[in-house]
Design a protein around this motif. Structure first.
Motif, PDB file in Angstrom:
ATOM      1  N   ILE A  36      44.482  38.917  41.605  1.00 39.93           N
ATOM      2  CA  ILE A  36      44.670  38.511  43.006  1.00 39.93           C
ATOM      3  C   ILE A  36      43.467  38.921  43.845  1.00 39.93           C
ATOM      4  N   PHE A  37      42.992  40.156  43.679  1.00 40.59           N
ATOM      5  CA  PHE A  37      41.848  40.613  44.468  1.00 40.59           C
ATOM      6  C   PHE A  37      40.562  39.884  44.070  1.00 40.59           C
ATOM      7  N   ALA A  40      40.917  36.537  45.868  1.00 37.63           N
ATOM      8  CA  ALA A  40      40.964  36.605  47.327  1.00 37.63           C
ATOM      9  C   ALA A  40      39.677  37.144  47.948  1.00 37.63           C
ATOM     10  N   LEU A  43      37.134  34.527  49.064  1.00 32.63           N
ATOM     11  CA  LEU A  43      37.670  33.711  50.149  1.00 32.63           C
ATOM     12  C   LEU A  43      37.655  34.440  51.479  1.00 32.63           C
ATOM     13  N   ALA A  44      37.642  35.765  51.454  1.00 30.87           N
ATOM     14  CA  ALA A  44      37.688  36.551  52.680  1.00 30.87           C
ATOM     15  C   ALA A  44      36.337  36.613  53.378  1.00 30.87           C
TER      16      ALA A  44
END
Length: 144
Positions: A36-37, A40, A43-44
């Motif tokens: 997940i990290f 993500a 994208l952050a």
């Protein structure tokens, strides 16, 4: 009677405690969080690779008497130092520019003014026929 401490009865085999920790669910959860990290994190961050070209144009000279339209923090408009009602902006600009709709209008707004209000003021200028609008900001430490 009862069994002595440290000894087990034959029926207690099913209820014996396991002294080992099962780490498989813990590893599964950690791998899911890692995935997940990893997905993500890119994208952050907003990273636009824009390589802007250098400008060879000379800075434009400032006009001797620029027409400054100010949008104050209380959302009132002013041309120069004179306050102007919103519905009378077109007539006041025509008087300030001597009817020349091609003259550049310098628009400055207070920091507290929202983007929507700034766009509304620009729409008023466009509706009055003035399409050459320059936004004024601070340059270094002085007013531009």
């Amino acid at each position: 009677m009862g069994a002595r401490l440290g000894t087990r009865r034959a029926g207690d085999e099913e209820l014996a405690e396991a002294h080992e920790i099962n780490v498989t669910p813990f590893i599964d959860v950690m791998l899911v969080l890692l995935i997940i990290f990893m997905v993500a994190a890119p994208l952050a961050t907003v990273d636009l690779g824009v390589d802007l070209p250098a400008s060879t144009a000379a800075p434009q000279p400032r006009p001797d008497k620029p027409v400054l339209v100010s949008l104050k923090s209380d959302l009132s408009l002013a041309i120069g130092e004179d306050s102007v009602p919103r519905d009378g902006l077109g007539a006041a600009l025509a008087a300030a520019t001597h009817g020349n709709k091609d003259e550049r209008i310098f628009l400055r707004a207070d920091k507290a003014v929202s983007y929507g209000e700034l766009m509304a003021a620009m729409n008023l200028l466009r509706d009055a026929g003035y399409l050459k609008v320059a936004l004024v900001g601070l340059d270094g430490g002085g007013e531009r």
